[in-house]
Design a protein around this motif. Structure first.
Motif, PDB file in Angstrom:
ATOM      1  N   ALA A   2      -7.734  11.021  -7.014  1.00  0.00           N
ATOM      2  CA  ALA A   2      -6.706  11.440  -6.064  1.00  0.00           C
ATOM      3  C   ALA A   2      -5.679  10.336  -5.869  1.00  0.00           C
ATOM      4  CB  ALA A   2      -7.362  11.795  -4.727  1.00  0.00           C
ATOM      5  N   LEU A   3      -4.543  10.725  -5.376  1.00  0.00           N
ATOM      6  CA  LEU A   3      -3.477   9.767  -5.116  1.00  0.00           C
ATOM      7  C   LEU A   3      -3.940   8.736  -4.089  1.00  0.00           C
ATOM      8  CD1 LEU A   3      -0.480   8.974  -5.492  1.00  0.00           C
ATOM      9  CD2 LEU A   3       0.051  10.505  -3.588  1.00  0.00           C
ATOM     10  N   ASN A   4      -3.753   7.468  -4.411  1.00  0.00           N
ATOM     11  CA  ASN A   4      -4.161   6.361  -3.540  1.00  0.00           C
ATOM     12  C   ASN A   4      -3.056   6.137  -2.497  1.00  0.00           C
ATOM     13  OD1 ASN A   4      -4.871   3.911  -2.355  1.00  0.00           O
ATOM     14  ND2 ASN A   4      -5.633   3.043  -4.278  1.00  0.00           N
ATOM     15  N   ILE A   5      -3.192   6.831  -1.359  1.00  0.00           N
ATOM     16  CA  ILE A   5      -2.147   6.773  -0.335  1.00  0.00           C
ATOM     17  C   ILE A   5      -1.995   5.369   0.266  1.00  0.00           C
ATOM     18  CG2 ILE A   5      -1.384   7.690   1.893  1.00  0.00           C
ATOM     19  CD1 ILE A   5      -1.109   9.647  -0.389  1.00  0.00           C
ATOM     20  N   PRO A   6      -3.088   4.686   0.675  1.00  0.00           N
ATOM     21  CA  PRO A   6      -2.924   3.333   1.230  1.00  0.00           C
ATOM     22  C   PRO A   6      -2.252   2.375   0.241  1.00  0.00           C
ATOM     23  CG  PRO A   6      -5.106   4.175   1.711  1.00  0.00           C
ATOM     24  CD  PRO A   6      -4.496   5.130   0.758  1.00  0.00           C
ATOM     25  N   LEU A   8      -0.200   3.200  -2.164  1.00  0.00           N
ATOM     26  CA  LEU A   8       1.202   3.584  -2.307  1.00  0.00           C
ATOM     27  C   LEU A   8       2.031   3.087  -1.129  1.00  0.00           C
ATOM     28  CD1 LEU A   8       3.158   5.168  -4.094  1.00  0.00           C
ATOM     29  CD2 LEU A   8       2.614   7.215  -2.765  1.00  0.00           C
ATOM     30  N   VAL A   9       1.466   3.185   0.077  1.00  0.00           N
ATOM     31  CA  VAL A   9       2.157   2.691   1.269  1.00  0.00           C
ATOM     32  C   VAL A   9       2.344   1.183   1.194  1.00  0.00           C
ATOM     33  CG1 VAL A   9       1.993   2.401   3.762  1.00  0.00           C
ATOM     34  CG2 VAL A   9       1.386   4.591   2.716  1.00  0.00           C
ATOM     35  N   SER A  10       1.272   0.481   0.751  1.00  0.00           N
ATOM     36  CA  SER A  10       1.345  -0.981   0.627  1.00  0.00           C
ATOM     37  C   SER A  10       2.440  -1.402  -0.344  1.00  0.00           C
ATOM     38  CB  SER A  10      -0.005  -1.532   0.164  1.00  0.00           C
ATOM     39  OG  SER A  10       0.073  -2.907  -0.137  1.00  0.00           O
ATOM     40  N   LEU A  11       2.490  -0.743  -1.491  1.00  0.00           N
ATOM     41  CA  LEU A  11       3.520  -1.076  -2.475  1.00  0.00           C
ATOM     42  C   LEU A  11       4.914  -0.755  -1.961  1.00  0.00           C
ATOM     43  CD1 LEU A  11       2.075  -0.088  -5.965  1.00  0.00           C
ATOM     44  CD2 LEU A  11       2.483  -2.349  -5.041  1.00  0.00           C
ATOM     45  N   SER A  12       5.042   0.344  -1.251  1.00  0.00           N
ATOM     46  CA  SER A  12       6.353   0.712  -0.699  1.00  0.00           C
ATOM     47  C   SER A  12       6.842  -0.346   0.279  1.00  0.00           C
ATOM     48  CB  SER A  12       6.264   2.076  -0.008  1.00  0.00           C
ATOM     49  OG  SER A  12       5.866   3.082  -0.906  1.00  0.00           O
ATOM     50  N   VAL A  13       5.929  -0.819   1.140  1.00  0.00           N
ATOM     51  CA  VAL A  13       6.296  -1.872   2.095  1.00  0.00           C
ATOM     52  C   VAL A  13       6.701  -3.139   1.369  1.00  0.00           C
ATOM     53  CG1 VAL A  13       5.413  -3.385   3.906  1.00  0.00           C
ATOM     54  CG2 VAL A  13       4.883  -0.947   3.951  1.00  0.00           C
ATOM     55  N   PHE A  14       5.925  -3.488   0.323  1.00  0.00           N
ATOM     56  CA  PHE A  14       6.248  -4.706  -0.431  1.00  0.00           C
ATOM     57  C   PHE A  14       7.610  -4.584  -1.119  1.00  0.00           C
ATOM     58  CE2 PHE A  14       6.294  -6.758  -4.616  1.00  0.00           C
ATOM     59  CZ  PHE A  14       6.295  -8.079  -4.200  1.00  0.00           C
ATOM     60  N   LEU A 157      -3.097   3.914  -8.874  1.00  0.00           N
ATOM     61  CA  LEU A 157      -2.547   4.764  -7.813  1.00  0.00           C
ATOM     62  C   LEU A 157      -2.493   6.231  -8.193  1.00  0.00           C
ATOM     63  CD1 LEU A 157       0.451   2.600  -6.507  1.00  0.00           C
ATOM     64  CD2 LEU A 157      -1.883   2.735  -5.623  1.00  0.00           C
ATOM     65  N   ASP A 158      -2.713   6.510  -9.480  1.00  0.00           N
ATOM     66  CA  ASP A 158      -2.642   7.875  -9.987  1.00  0.00           C
ATOM     67  C   ASP A 158      -1.252   8.477  -9.769  1.00  0.00           C
ATOM     68  OD1 ASP A 158      -3.698  10.067 -11.300  1.00  0.00           O
ATOM     69  OD2 ASP A 158      -4.254  11.096  -9.446  1.00  0.00           O
ATOM     70  N   ILE A 159      -0.227   7.653 -10.009  1.00  0.00           N
ATOM     71  CA  ILE A 159       1.148   8.154  -9.989  1.00  0.00           C
ATOM     72  C   ILE A 159       1.728   7.978 -11.387  1.00  0.00           C
ATOM     73  CG2 ILE A 159       1.468   7.551  -7.569  1.00  0.00           C
ATOM     74  CD1 ILE A 159       3.139   5.170  -8.463  1.00  0.00           C
ATOM     75  N   PRO A 329     -13.451  -3.669  -1.278  1.00  0.00           N
ATOM     76  CA  PRO A 329     -13.223  -2.555  -0.345  1.00  0.00           C
ATOM     77  C   PRO A 329     -11.787  -2.050  -0.460  1.00  0.00           C
ATOM     78  CG  PRO A 329     -14.324  -4.382   0.748  1.00  0.00           C
ATOM     79  CD  PRO A 329     -13.919  -4.884  -0.597  1.00  0.00           C
ATOM     80  N   ALA A 330     -11.601  -0.788  -0.121  1.00  0.00           N
ATOM     81  CA  ALA A 330     -10.283  -0.162  -0.283  1.00  0.00           C
ATOM     82  C   ALA A 330      -9.202  -0.903   0.480  1.00  0.00           C
ATOM     83  CB  ALA A 330     -10.347   1.301   0.161  1.00  0.00           C
ATOM     84  N   TYR A 331      -9.518  -1.321   1.705  1.00  0.00           N
ATOM     85  CA  TYR A 331      -8.498  -1.987   2.514  1.00  0.00           C
ATOM     86  C   TYR A 331      -8.159  -3.379   1.987  1.00  0.00           C
ATOM     87  CZ  TYR A 331     -12.504  -4.393   4.655  1.00  0.00           C
ATOM     88  OH  TYR A 331     -13.646  -5.136   4.854  1.00  0.00           O
ATOM     89  N   ILE A 332      -9.056  -3.954   1.157  1.00  0.00           N
ATOM     90  CA  ILE A 332      -8.793  -5.252   0.541  1.00  0.00           C
ATOM     91  C   ILE A 332      -8.050  -5.077  -0.785  1.00  0.00           C
ATOM     92  CG2 ILE A 332      -9.870  -7.279  -0.513  1.00  0.00           C
ATOM     93  CD1 ILE A 332      -9.914  -7.342   2.502  1.00  0.00           C
ATOM     94  N   SER A 333      -8.448  -4.089  -1.563  1.00  0.00           N
ATOM     95  CA  SER A 333      -7.821  -3.887  -2.873  1.00  0.00           C
ATOM     96  C   SER A 333      -6.350  -3.527  -2.758  1.00  0.00           C
ATOM     97  CB  SER A 333      -8.558  -2.790  -3.641  1.00  0.00           C
ATOM     98  OG  SER A 333      -8.421  -1.542  -2.999  1.00  0.00           O
ATOM     99  N   VAL A 334      -5.960  -2.951  -1.613  1.00  0.00           N
ATOM    100  CA  VAL A 334      -4.545  -2.640  -1.385  1.00  0.00           C
ATOM    101  C   VAL A 334      -3.700  -3.896  -1.476  1.00  0.00           C
ATOM    102  CG1 VAL A 334      -2.920  -1.950   0.408  1.00  0.00           C
ATOM    103  CG2 VAL A 334      -4.909  -0.541  -0.062  1.00  0.00           C
ATOM    104  N   ALA A 335      -4.205  -4.994  -0.902  1.00  0.00           N
ATOM    105  CA  ALA A 335      -3.481  -6.263  -0.987  1.00  0.00           C
ATOM    106  C   ALA A 335      -3.404  -6.750  -2.427  1.00  0.00           C
ATOM    107  CB  ALA A 335      -4.166  -7.305  -0.113  1.00  0.00           C
ATOM    108  N   GLY A 336      -4.491  -6.545  -3.186  1.00  0.00           N
ATOM    109  CA  GLY A 336      -4.485  -6.965  -4.584  1.00  0.00           C
ATOM    110  C   GLY A 336      -3.465  -6.234  -5.413  1.00  0.00           C
TER     111      GLY A 336
END
Length: 544
Positions: A2-6, A8-14, A157-159, A329-336
């Motif tokens: 599935a689409l990785n929403i967190p 995608l949001v993290s990358l958009s902010v960056f 991100l599956d985009i 963890p998902a919330y950590i991998s977002v930063a990566g």
């Protein structure tokens, strides 16, 4: 998946943060531009980039997506391992050698690009010819970075990879067009901090994951694959040394490097930036090495990734984002994921700015329109960056061939440009005849050695050349051999040409390159500096 929403949001902010920083830096450059040359402000930041910003932007230029991803991949590959990770030491030594030998002669003469001494010594015709390898290198480098980022976003991100390529290219082109070196330098600070914090935050979680064996044990013992420390077999020593010298010496003659040190306020500051960034490059490889070791020590069947392993699926090139995604963890991998994007963009903007600067300053100003105004040169740079950026984005959709072309163009820069730059700076008695002969000899030797990645068979089989699975492999250090032959050719032909004309063995009217003297003219940059009352170095170029 599935689409990785967190994510995608993290990358958009960056991306928005990077764009905002670039726009802010462009406004700052306009405020600092008063009573200064606008083209020089865009190319070398008005030569007032401080050591802190210079250190960050020089380090971020080398610590790109290929650097952090490639280091992790090589550690992970069973056929390679840590002993084949040459980039950290190679780049560090390259920056130290560049600072010790090259910064002072380049910065003290107020050069703007790496092509300036070549045009000064060998003329505009040879300068234009020598411009081709680095231009191709910068464009293919930009394309390879975009392709890598697109592949990573597609897997994690599956985009659509195409969407990631287009968004990344547009972001980089926009802030680079607006602020030139100022925007690139200040966004590099944000990107390097983001890379460092993101990777180091993720590493502890990856190390203690239940699917991961102790990396201290797997360094020397076989667990899920061969020990990740690796080994260098005797028959591959020549190739190892060739690749190492290619990284050390072949990383010097790039505008991305000289753009940073030439923007310093003095030669001393330029050398300091070069030395410190060498240390920074080495230290920034540590997280990638640890991630590669973790990947080699992981039972992927215990993760949601499952079997077959990344190596068996042909996804070893993306081992770093895979580790971040599946072992943290998902919330950590977002930063990566932000670190991956930051690393890609920190190199992409440098490649774009370098290509545009060389075209505007060395081709447009010095060859096509010698009476061009500074604003005209600035717009030529912006237009060329737009064209080169669009071309690179288009090439990024053909990622399998872009990487191979990037490697080949980088080797051409090593074989052709490095000898020419050394001779121009340290053997100024060389001339255009030697330069042309060296260019031709170096080009032929490199192309005749073949390129397996592009299915080009070798016409010259050096010692230890072997046929493996239908592909010829050159184990002899032919790239470095080509460099030495090119240097010898430039020196020898330059000397012979002078002797032939000086002793009237050849008539002076045949001296089409005017190496025996005659009328000369100041190049446009020095004319501009003289009119503005800036310190001027009497550089002259032969009439083409």
């Amino acid at each position: 998946m599935a689409l990785n929403i967190p994510g995608l949001v993290s990358l958009s902010v960056f991306f928005m943060l990077t764009l905002a920083t670039g726009i802010w830096a462009s406004r700052k450059s306009k405020k600092d531009q008063q009573n200064r040359n606008p083209a020089e402000m865009a190319m070398v930041g008005g030569r007032n980039i401080n050591v802190f910003i210079g250190l960050f932007t020089a380090t971020a230029t080398w610590v790109g997506g290929a650097y952090i991803n490639g280091t992790a991949e090589i550690v992970y590959l069973p056929s390679k391992g840590l002993l084949w990770v040459q980039a950290p030491v190679g780049f560090a030594l390259s920056l130290v050698i560049g600072g010790f030998f090259f910064v002072n002669p380049m910065r003290s003469k107020n050069y703007v690009t790496v092509m300036d001494p070549l045009q000064e010594i060998y003329g505009n015709v040879m300068g234009s010819l020598l411009f081709i390898p680095p231009l191709l290198g910068e464009v293919f480098w930009f394309a390879a970075i975009l392709a890598s980022l697109g592949a990573t976003m597609r897997v994690i991100l599956d985009i659509g990879g195409s969407l990631a390529i287009v968004i990344s290219a547009c972001t980089v082109i926009l802030y680079t067009l607006l602020g030139g070196l100022y925007s690139v330098a200040y966004t590099d600070v944000i990107q390097l901090v983001f890379i460092t914090l993101s990777l180091w935050i993720c590493i502890p979680f990856a190390l203690v994951n239940s699917a991961t064996e102790s990396i201290y044990y797997t360094a020397t013992h076989e667990s899920y694959q061969d020990p990740w420390i690796g080994k260098i077999e005797k028959q591959y020593l020549g190739r190892w040394l060739d690749d190492f010298f290619f990284l050390v010496l072949g990383s010097i003659p790039w505008q991305t490097y000289f753009q940073r040190v030439l923007s310093a306020a003095s030669p001393g500051q330029g050398r300091l930036i070069s030395y410190l960034s060498g240390l920074g490059c080495f230290l920034m490889a540590i997280p990638s090495v640890l991630i590669g070791a973790v990947a080699a020590s992981t039972d992927w069947n215990q993760t949601s990734y499952g079997l077959p392993s990344p190596l068996e699926r042909g996804e070893s090139a993306m081992i770093l984002p895979l580790v971040l995604h599946y072992l943290c963890p998902a919330y950590i991998s977002v930063a990566g994921l932000g670190a991956v994007a930051a690393a890609a963009m920190s190199s992409a903007d440098s490649a774009l700015l370098s290509a545009g600067s060389m075209f505007a300053h060395n081709i447009y100003r010095k060859t096509l329109r010698k009476k061009a105004t500074e604003m005209e040169v600035l717009w030529a740079m912006r237009t060329s960056m737009l064209v080169f950026g669009a071309a690179a984005a288009g090439l990024a959709f053909y990622s399998s061939s872009v990487y191979d072309l990037w490697f080949l163009s980088g080797e051409l820069v090593y074989a052709l440009l490095f000898p020419q730059l050394c001779c121009a700076l340290f053997a100024p008695s060389t001339n255009a005849y030697g330069s042309a002969a060296g260019f031709l000899v170096g080009l032929l030797l490199r192309l005749l050695a073949g390129e397996p990645a592009l299915s080009i068979p070798p016409a010259i089989c050096y010692p230890a050349c072997s046929l493996v699975n239908g592909t010829y492999s050159q184990l002899f250090p032919f790239k470095t051999f080509t460099v030495l032959v090119t240097v010898g050719t430039i020196l020898a032909v330059s000397y012979v040409a002078v002797v032939l004309f000086r002793r009237n063995i050849l008539p002076r009217r045949w001296d089409v390159c005017n190496i025996m003297g005659g009328a000369s003219t100041l190049i446009p940059l020095q004319q501009m500096e003289k009119q503005m009352g800036l310190p001027m170095v009497a550089l002259e170029e032969n009439r083409d």
